[in-house]
Design a protein around this motif. Structure first.
Motif, PDB file in Angstrom:
ATOM      1  N   LYS A  13       2.723  -0.463   9.159  1.00 48.86           N
ATOM      2  CA  LYS A  13       4.137  -0.805   8.354  1.00 48.86           C
ATOM      3  C   LYS A  13       4.065  -2.268   8.037  1.00 48.86           C
ATOM      4  CE  LYS A  13       6.665   2.898  10.173  1.00 48.86           C
ATOM      5  NZ  LYS A  13       8.091   3.071  10.720  1.00 48.86           N
ATOM      6  N   LYS A  14       3.740  -3.112   8.977  1.00 52.00           N
ATOM      7  CA  LYS A  14       3.771  -4.674   8.783  1.00 52.00           C
ATOM      8  C   LYS A  14       2.857  -5.101   7.764  1.00 52.00           C
ATOM      9  CE  LYS A  14       1.623  -8.544  10.840  1.00 52.00           C
ATOM     10  NZ  LYS A  14       1.019  -8.959  12.343  1.00 52.00           N
ATOM     11  N   HIS A  15       1.910  -4.259   7.264  1.00 51.03           N
ATOM     12  CA  HIS A  15       1.153  -4.568   6.096  1.00 51.03           C
ATOM     13  C   HIS A  15       1.305  -3.889   5.000  1.00 51.03           C
ATOM     14  CE1 HIS A  15      -1.526  -7.261   8.441  1.00 51.03           C
ATOM     15  NE2 HIS A  15      -1.611  -6.139   9.478  1.00 51.03           N
ATOM     16  N   ALA A  16       2.662  -3.153   4.819  1.00 52.12           N
ATOM     17  CA  ALA A  16       2.828  -2.321   3.814  1.00 52.12           C
ATOM     18  C   ALA A  16       3.970  -2.586   2.859  1.00 52.12           C
ATOM     19  CB  ALA A  16       3.144  -0.966   4.300  1.00 52.12           C
ATOM     20  N   THR A  17       4.211  -3.967   3.103  1.00 50.94           N
ATOM     21  CA  THR A  17       5.659  -4.220   2.421  1.00 50.94           C
ATOM     22  C   THR A  17       5.347  -4.364   0.742  1.00 50.94           C
ATOM     23  OG1 THR A  17       4.674  -6.571   2.402  1.00 50.94           O
ATOM     24  CG2 THR A  17       6.411  -5.883   4.217  1.00 50.94           C
ATOM     25  N   GLN A  18       3.899  -4.262   0.332  1.00 50.90           N
ATOM     26  CA  GLN A  18       3.774  -4.308  -1.170  1.00 50.90           C
ATOM     27  C   GLN A  18       3.337  -2.817  -1.362  1.00 50.90           C
ATOM     28  OE1 GLN A  18       1.065  -7.542  -2.327  1.00 50.90           O
ATOM     29  NE2 GLN A  18       1.265  -8.220  -0.199  1.00 50.90           N
ATOM     30  N   LEU A  19       3.232  -2.077  -0.478  1.00 52.80           N
ATOM     31  CA  LEU A  19       2.740  -0.733  -0.650  1.00 52.80           C
ATOM     32  C   LEU A  19       3.929   0.469  -0.905  1.00 52.80           C
ATOM     33  CD1 LEU A  19      -0.295  -0.895   1.844  1.00 52.80           C
ATOM     34  CD2 LEU A  19      -0.228  -1.443  -0.728  1.00 52.80           C
ATOM     35  N   GLU A  20       3.320   1.632  -1.138  1.00 55.16           N
ATOM     36  CA  GLU A  20       4.036   2.744  -1.227  1.00 55.16           C
ATOM     37  C   GLU A  20       3.995   3.550  -0.069  1.00 55.16           C
ATOM     38  OE1 GLU A  20       3.983   6.521  -3.999  1.00 55.16           O
ATOM     39  OE2 GLU A  20       4.340   4.795  -5.143  1.00 55.16           O
ATOM     40  N   VAL A  21       4.911   3.616   1.040  1.00 55.40           N
ATOM     41  CA  VAL A  21       5.030   4.539   2.185  1.00 55.40           C
ATOM     42  C   VAL A  21       5.327   6.067   1.655  1.00 55.40           C
ATOM     43  CG1 VAL A  21       6.203   4.890   4.442  1.00 55.40           C
ATOM     44  CG2 VAL A  21       5.684   2.691   3.569  1.00 55.40           C
TER      45      VAL A  21
END
Length: 116
Positions: A13-21
């Motif tokens: 999640k730390k690396h997902a700030t620009q991604l779509e969870v």
């Protein structure tokens, strides 16, 4: 096993700030990039999945670009199953730190490849 899952999920999640969870439930975290591939499917970034006896950390950038694995430790390599999957049964701070760095490198690689 819950603590292992939560720790690995937090790394992803730390690396997902620009991604779509797309899924974030106990025992199951699934992340896409938000872009579509040639077949109009969302580009997969990674997932963390808890099973009865292990937690699996899938990191698709290392499948797309195996060169990202060139400098991983022998210990992390032992945790690999297949080309982009790492399995853990307990917390290992050193390996999790290395996996965190690898995830960041994978994100950067996806950015360079215009997959985000």
């Amino acid at each position: 096993m819950d603590t292992v899952f939560k720790t690995l999920a937090n790394i992803m999640k730390k690396h997902a700030t620009q991604l779509e969870v797309t899924t974030d439930k106990p025992g199951n975290l699934y992340i896409n990039t938000g872009k579509l591939d040639a077949k109009k499917k969302a580009i997969f970034f990674g997932m963390v999945k808890q099973s009865k006896d292990k937690v699996t950390y899938h990191l698709m950038p290392v499948y797309c670009n195996p060169e990202l694995l060139a400098n991983i430790s022998a210990e992390l390599k032992k945790k690999m199953q297949g080309k982009s999957c790492f399995n853990f049964k307990k917390i290992d701070t050193d390996l999790f730190t290395e996996l965190d760095a690898l995830t960041g490198a994978g994100l950067s690689d996806y950015q360079r490849a215009d997959k985000i």
